[in-house]
Write a protein that holds these residues in place. Structure first.
Motif, PDB file in Angstrom:
ATOM      1  N   MET B   1      21.025  45.782  50.622  1.00 50.42           N
ATOM      2  CA  MET B   1      19.768  46.467  50.316  1.00 50.42           C
ATOM      3  C   MET B   1      18.703  45.466  49.886  1.00 50.42           C
ATOM      4  O   MET B   1      18.975  44.585  49.086  1.00 50.42           O
ATOM      5  N   ASP B   2      17.516  45.633  50.442  1.00 50.08           N
ATOM      6  CA  ASP B   2      16.390  44.802  50.002  1.00 50.08           C
ATOM      7  C   ASP B   2      15.796  45.448  48.746  1.00 50.08           C
ATOM      8  O   ASP B   2      15.217  46.537  48.826  1.00 50.08           O
ATOM      9  N   THR B   4      13.202  45.026  47.085  1.00 48.36           N
ATOM     10  CA  THR B   4      11.758  45.283  47.029  1.00 48.36           C
ATOM     11  C   THR B   4      11.421  46.670  47.589  1.00 48.36           C
ATOM     12  O   THR B   4      10.353  47.203  47.308  1.00 48.36           O
ATOM     13  N   THR B   5      12.353  47.263  48.359  1.00 45.56           N
ATOM     14  CA  THR B   5      12.086  48.599  48.913  1.00 45.56           C
ATOM     15  C   THR B   5      12.107  49.676  47.826  1.00 45.56           C
ATOM     16  O   THR B   5      11.643  50.793  48.054  1.00 45.56           O
ATOM     17  N   LEU B   6      12.650  49.340  46.652  1.00 49.93           N
ATOM     18  CA  LEU B   6      12.639  50.294  45.532  1.00 49.93           C
ATOM     19  C   LEU B   6      11.245  50.433  44.940  1.00 49.93           C
ATOM     20  O   LEU B   6      10.960  51.378  44.207  1.00 49.93           O
ATOM     21  N   ASP B   8       6.994  50.458  44.897  1.00 45.66           N
ATOM     22  CA  ASP B   8       5.822  50.897  45.640  1.00 45.66           C
ATOM     23  C   ASP B   8       4.640  50.029  45.203  1.00 45.66           C
ATOM     24  O   ASP B   8       4.024  50.278  44.166  1.00 45.66           O
ATOM     25  N   GLU B  36       5.122  41.385  45.385  1.00 46.94           N
ATOM     26  CA  GLU B  36       6.459  41.398  45.977  1.00 46.94           C
ATOM     27  C   GLU B  36       7.141  40.037  45.852  1.00 46.94           C
ATOM     28  O   GLU B  36       8.337  39.962  45.543  1.00 46.94           O
ATOM     29  N   ARG B  40      10.675  39.078  44.008  1.00 44.80           N
ATOM     30  CA  ARG B  40      11.759  38.383  44.714  1.00 44.80           C
ATOM     31  C   ARG B  40      12.183  37.121  43.972  1.00 44.80           C
ATOM     32  O   ARG B  40      13.365  36.860  43.784  1.00 44.80           O
TER      33      ARG B  40
END
Lengths: 128, 128
Positions: B1-2, B4-6, B8, B36, B40
Motif C-alpha cells: 500500500m502506498d 500517501t493514498t491515505l 487528501d 506528499e 514520504r
C-alpha cells in the motif's frame, strides 16, 4: 484583553486550526477550524464552536448528537495560527464515525490498522 | 500500500496539517504542514520532515539545531487531511523560541499566561 488578538486569522483565509485534546487522557480527538466568531463563542459558551468549512457556517459541536465538548483549557501556539482546546467530550466520541478519536488509522510497516474505539453507531445518533 | 493514498492533499492546496505529539507525555509540541514528499521522506527517514510554507522548501526539523524529531507512530484522521506524529523530540524543545512546546500561551479568565518550559536559548542554538 481581547483574546482574538492572540490569533492570526489572516494566514488561513480567516480561519485558524483548532485541535481538541481530551483533558483527562491527553488523547487528540479531532482537528477542525475556527473563525473569529467561532473562537469568541467558544470562550463565552464554555463549549466548543467550530467553523464548518463544508457547511459554511458556525458549528456548535454536538448540536445534533448532544455530544458537546466542554472547554477545560485554551492554549495558543507561538505564531497564533493554531488553538489547542483541552476538552471533556460528552458521550465519549468526537468522530462522526462514532469512534472516540478521528485518528483511528494507524500506519505501521506500510499497512494501515484501525485502532479506533467505537463508542456509538453513527446511524443511530445522526437521525436525518 | 502506498501510504500517501491515505491522505487528501487537495483540500489544503497540496498540504496536510501535521501535529507532533510527545510519545512519552502526550503533550502537543507543535503543528506544521507536510506535502506528499515531506510525508514520504518522514516515513523513510524515521525523522520528521515538514514543508516549510515560509521558506517554500522541505524542512527536516532539527537540521540547524540538531534537535530532530524521531518518529514513534503515525496516525491519519478520518478525512485524511491531518497527520498525527507521535515523536521523541531530541533536545527536549520543539519550539523555535526554545520552549518545549509551541503551545505556551494559556488563555485564562481573559488573560494570557506564559506556561512554557524554556529548554534552550534560541540565540545560542540558531547561529546564523
Amino acid at each position: 484583553m481581547d483574546p482574538t488578538t492572540l490569533l492570526d486569522f489572516s494566514k488561513g483565509g480567516g480561519l485558524v486550526t483548532a485541535i481538541a485534546q481530551d483533558d483527562a487522557s491527553s488523547e487528540i480527538l479531532m482537528v477542525a477550524h475556527m473563525n473569529e466568531e467561532a473562537f469568541r463563542q467558544t470562550l463565552v459558551r464554555g463549549e466548543v464552536v467550530y467553523w464548518s468549512r463544508s457547511r459554511g457556517r458556525l458549528w456548535h459541536k454536538g448540536e445534533e448528537s448532544g455530544n458537546v465538548q466542554k472547554l477545560k483549557g485554551v492554549y495558543v501556539d507561538c505564531d497564533g495560527d493554531v488553538v489547542l482546546l483541552r476538552i471533556e467530550q460528552v458521550g465519549g466520541a468526537a468522530c462522526h464515525t462514532g469512534r472516540r478519536s478521528c485518528f483511528f488509522r494507524k500506519l505501521e510497516a506500510g499497512r494501515v490498522e484501525d485502532v479506533g474505539v467505537q463508542v456509538f453507531d453513527p446511524e443511530q445518533v445522526y437521525k436525518r
